[in-house]
Design an enzyme around this catalytic site. Structure first.
Site, PDB file in Angstrom:
ATOM      1  N   CYS A 113       0.850  -1.186   0.000  1.00  0.00           N
ATOM      2  CA  CYS A 113       0.000   0.000   0.000  1.00  0.00           C
ATOM      3  C   CYS A 113       0.888   1.240   0.000  1.00  0.00           C
ATOM      4  CB  CYS A 113      -0.877   0.000   1.255  1.00  0.00           C
ATOM      5  SG  CYS A 113      -2.075   1.351   1.307  1.00  0.00           S
ATOM      6  N   CYS A 117       0.461   4.358   6.437  1.00  0.00           N
ATOM      7  CA  CYS A 117      -0.122   4.684   7.743  1.00  0.00           C
ATOM      8  C   CYS A 117       0.755   4.086   8.847  1.00  0.00           C
ATOM      9  CB  CYS A 117      -1.553   4.158   7.830  1.00  0.00           C
ATOM     10  SG  CYS A 117      -2.626   4.892   6.583  1.00  0.00           S
ATOM     11  N   CYS A 120      -0.146   0.626  10.545  1.00  0.00           N
ATOM     12  CA  CYS A 120      -0.609  -0.449   9.655  1.00  0.00           C
ATOM     13  C   CYS A 120       0.550  -1.321   9.200  1.00  0.00           C
ATOM     14  CB  CYS A 120      -1.331   0.156   8.450  1.00  0.00           C
ATOM     15  SG  CYS A 120      -1.943  -1.096   7.321  1.00  0.00           S
ATOM     16  N   GLY A 166      -4.060  -2.720   1.030  1.00  0.00           N
ATOM     17  CA  GLY A 166      -4.203  -1.740  -0.035  1.00  0.00           C
ATOM     18  C   GLY A 166      -5.241  -0.676   0.234  1.00  0.00           C
ATOM     19  N   GLU A 167      -5.172   0.357  -0.587  1.00  0.00           N
ATOM     20  CA  GLU A 167      -6.152   1.441  -0.544  1.00  0.00           C
ATOM     21  C   GLU A 167      -7.043   1.256  -1.786  1.00  0.00           C
ATOM     22  OE1 GLU A 167      -7.393   4.011   1.239  1.00  0.00           O
ATOM     23  OE2 GLU A 167      -8.559   4.482  -0.545  1.00  0.00           O
ATOM     24  N   SER A 198     -13.431   0.640   2.124  1.00  0.00           N
ATOM     25  CA  SER A 198     -12.840   1.435   3.200  1.00  0.00           C
ATOM     26  C   SER A 198     -11.677   2.242   2.640  1.00  0.00           C
ATOM     27  CB  SER A 198     -12.349   0.493   4.305  1.00  0.00           C
ATOM     28  OG  SER A 198     -11.749   1.227   5.338  1.00  0.00           O
ATOM     29  N   SER A 221     -11.513   5.760   7.170  1.00  0.00           N
ATOM     30  CA  SER A 221     -10.663   5.552   8.344  1.00  0.00           C
ATOM     31  C   SER A 221     -10.360   6.918   8.946  1.00  0.00           C
ATOM     32  CB  SER A 221      -9.360   4.859   7.930  1.00  0.00           C
ATOM     33  OG  SER A 221      -9.649   3.534   7.555  1.00  0.00           O
ATOM     34  N   LEU A 222     -10.941   7.180  10.104  1.00  0.00           N
ATOM     35  CA  LEU A 222     -10.834   8.502  10.727  1.00  0.00           C
ATOM     36  C   LEU A 222      -9.637   8.531  11.692  1.00  0.00           C
ATOM     37  CD1 LEU A 222     -12.223  11.281  11.222  1.00  0.00           C
ATOM     38  CD2 LEU A 222     -13.575  10.168  13.003  1.00  0.00           C
ATOM     39  N   HIS A 223      -9.754   7.748  12.733  1.00  0.00           N
ATOM     40  CA  HIS A 223      -8.680   7.518  13.712  1.00  0.00           C
ATOM     41  C   HIS A 223      -8.296   8.710  14.583  1.00  0.00           C
ATOM     42  CE1 HIS A 223      -8.809   3.933  11.521  1.00  0.00           C
ATOM     43  NE2 HIS A 223      -7.668   3.949  10.897  1.00  0.00           N
ATOM     44  N   ASN A 297      -5.019  -3.606  17.006  1.00  0.00           N
ATOM     45  CA  ASN A 297      -4.523  -4.972  17.089  1.00  0.00           C
ATOM     46  C   ASN A 297      -3.004  -4.953  17.022  1.00  0.00           C
ATOM     47  OD1 ASN A 297      -5.780  -7.518  17.293  1.00  0.00           O
ATOM     48  ND2 ASN A 297      -7.032  -6.982  15.521  1.00  0.00           N
ATOM     49  N   CYS A 340      -8.819  -7.388   9.846  1.00  0.00           N
ATOM     50  CA  CYS A 340      -8.781  -6.690   8.571  1.00  0.00           C
ATOM     51  C   CYS A 340      -7.853  -5.504   8.689  1.00  0.00           C
ATOM     52  CB  CYS A 340     -10.164  -6.166   8.225  1.00  0.00           C
ATOM     53  SG  CYS A 340     -11.136  -7.381   7.433  1.00  0.00           S
TER      54      CYS A 340
HETATM   55  N1  SAH Z   1      -6.709   1.566   2.995  1.00  0.00           N
HETATM   56  C1  SAH Z   1      -8.039   1.374   3.489  1.00  0.00           C
HETATM   57  C2  SAH Z   1      -8.422  -0.070   3.694  1.00  0.00           C
HETATM   58  C3  SAH Z   1      -7.454  -0.987   4.405  1.00  0.00           C
HETATM   59  S1  SAH Z   1      -7.329  -0.867   6.129  1.00  0.00           S
HETATM   60  C4  SAH Z   1      -8.264   2.216   4.737  1.00  0.00           C
HETATM   61  O1  SAH Z   1      -7.333   2.866   5.177  1.00  0.00           O
HETATM   62  O2  SAH Z   1      -9.376   2.286   5.221  1.00  0.00           O
HETATM   63  C5  SAH Z   1      -8.877  -1.347   6.770  1.00  0.00           C
HETATM   64  C6  SAH Z   1      -9.088  -0.887   8.204  1.00  0.00           C
HETATM   65  O3  SAH Z   1      -8.249  -1.609   9.128  1.00  0.00           O
HETATM   66  C7  SAH Z   1      -8.769   0.580   8.382  1.00  0.00           C
HETATM   67  O4  SAH Z   1      -9.738   1.233   9.146  1.00  0.00           O
HETATM   68  C8  SAH Z   1      -7.449   0.506   9.098  1.00  0.00           C
HETATM   69  O5  SAH Z   1      -7.194   1.701   9.760  1.00  0.00           O
HETATM   70  C9  SAH Z   1      -7.633  -0.691  10.009  1.00  0.00           C
HETATM   71  N2  SAH Z   1      -6.385  -1.209  10.564  1.00  0.00           N
HETATM   72  C10 SAH Z   1      -5.158  -1.168  10.021  1.00  0.00           C
HETATM   73  N3  SAH Z   1      -4.239  -1.701  10.856  1.00  0.00           N
HETATM   74  C11 SAH Z   1      -4.898  -2.110  11.952  1.00  0.00           C
HETATM   75  C12 SAH Z   1      -4.504  -2.747  13.170  1.00  0.00           C
HETATM   76  N4  SAH Z   1      -3.236  -3.067  13.427  1.00  0.00           N
HETATM   77  N5  SAH Z   1      -5.473  -3.012  14.079  1.00  0.00           N
HETATM   78  C13 SAH Z   1      -6.754  -2.715  13.834  1.00  0.00           C
HETATM   79  N6  SAH Z   1      -7.189  -2.125  12.696  1.00  0.00           N
HETATM   80  C14 SAH Z   1      -6.280  -1.809  11.772  1.00  0.00           C
END
Ligand code: SAH
Length: 351
Positions: A113, A117, A120, A166-167, A198, A221-223, A297, A340
């Site tokens: 990707c 992030c 991730c 991936g995005e 997503s 994905s807000l966060h 996670n 996921c």
């Molecule tokens: N690129 C897209 C889709 C892939 S990630 C996106 O950013 O939304 C899918 C979701 O999993 C996102 O909300 C991402 O922030 C979350 N995610 C990624 N790593 C994670 C982790 N270690 N624990 C929990 N969720 C995670």
């Protein structure tokens, strides 16, 4: 040199119809092929129902090969993670997540990707390449076949989420086409509101999504709504600030019950404080928002930690006070690192 064949699983029904028409083949062929390969998920060629002339064309023209399942991991809660090997040897993951004897499938859209992030797993690899439509559709078909073989009593996949590697909006054309294929009634025939894409907030992709596939659900994905924090977590926030992304999402005409889902990854001592919760509540109140709280996670080597359930509950309670519908996403398949979005092929040791 042999000409490269047309990857069958990349073709929409409409494309098959045009092909059959151009080659003056019987009109019933495309639907028969969809029924045989997409609905019934047969591996063997569809020889019985097709006209002889169509069989010959199909055999010469199409490549029916799919990626193959390199490795399967099952967790106690029935989550199944597939390591899927592509033609060029690269690997992605797809995950079946159980609910009430049925499944949601989490699909990958890219190998690696580009979003980088900080929380991730996939981000650490960088972008290797986009997946083709056939490789996206292939993940579904492989997982469905596996279910039918291993769990014939509960083999229904009812939802599709693009939350794997991936995005998805960064590989828009292939993802859109895969969605078009998933929707086709003669094949997999899933309803558009059962598919969720997503995104990290890739605004150019959202703009296309609005024009080209608005019936498919979107999750952002807000966060964090605090710039300094979101910039660290999701670097594309510097280019496409969340304010612009949400303002854009808000302008999309929503159906009667449609909301944009905002995923909020809760990271201990980073974005899980009471102040963070209030900032999020203030930012999203009166919006078409639905929040999915995801406790982080952890994975080997990750610099962040998961908050306690108490802290998660406290955060949720504050959002409840702002009357924003909020759910806590239960982490599934923890022991096989199958959440996921935290998929990374490198950690799978293999059998
Ligand atoms: N690129 C897209 C889709 C892939 S990630 C996106 O950013 O939304 C899918 C979701 O999993 C996102 O909300 C991402 O922030 C979350 N995610 C990624 N790593 C994670 C982790 N270690 N624990 C929990 N969720 C995670």
């Amino acid at each position: 040199m042999t000409a490269t064949k047309n990857p069958f699983y990349s073709n929409t029904l409409q494309e098959l119809k045009i092909l059959f028409n151009t080659h003056q083949l019987p009109k019933s062929g495309p639907e028969l092929l969809y029924n045989w390969h997409h609905k019934k998920k047969n591996i063997s060629p569809c020889l019985t129902d097709l006209a002889k002339i169509s069989i010959e064309f199909v055999n010469n023209h199409f490549d029916f090969s799919l990626p193959h399942i390199d490795f399967v991991q099952e967790s106690n809660d029935k989550t199944v993670k597939f390591l899927v090997q592509l033609k060029d040897g690269l690997k992605v993951e797809a995950v079946l997540i159980p609910f009430n004897g049925k499944y949601t499938i989490c699909l990958s859209s890219q190998v690696g990707c580009a979003m980088n992030c900080s929380f991730c797993f996939t981000g650490t690899q960088g972008l290797k390449r986009n997946l083709g439509t056939d490789e996206i559709v292939g993940q579904f078909i492989l997982a469905q076949r596996w279910l039918t073989e291993h769990r014939p009593q509960d083999d229904k996949i009812l939802n599709i989420v693009f939350m794997g590697q991936g995005e998805p909006l960064h590989n828009f054309d292939a993802v859109k086409k895969a969605c078009d294929i998933f929707l086709i009634r003669h094949g997999i025939g899933i309803a558009p509101h059962k598919i969720t894409i997503s995104t990290a907030g890739y605004l150019p992709g959202l703009e296309r999504w609005k024009g080209e596939m608005p019936n498919i659900n979107i999750a952002v994905s807000l966060h964090s709504v605090i710039k300094e924090k979101r910039d660290v977590l999701i670097p594309i926030n510097q280019r496409y600030p969340i304010e612009d992304v949400v303002a854009f999402a808000e302008k999309i005409p929503q159906g009667r019950t449609r909301f944009v889902t905002y995923e909020y990854l809760l990271i201990k001592d980073f974005n899980d404080s009471i102040d963070d919760a209030h900032a999020t509540g203030i930012f999203l109140k009166d919006k078409n928002a639905y929040i999915s709280l995801i406790p982080f996670n952890p994975f080997p080597g990750s610099k962040y930690l998961r908050p306690s359930w108490d802290e998660v509950e406290k955060f949720k309670k504050i959002l409840d006070d702002y009357q924003i519908p909020t759910i806590v996403r239960k982490t599934k398949g923890d022991e096989i690192l199958a959440a996921c979005g935290q998929l990374n092929t490198k950690l799978i040791k293999g059998p």
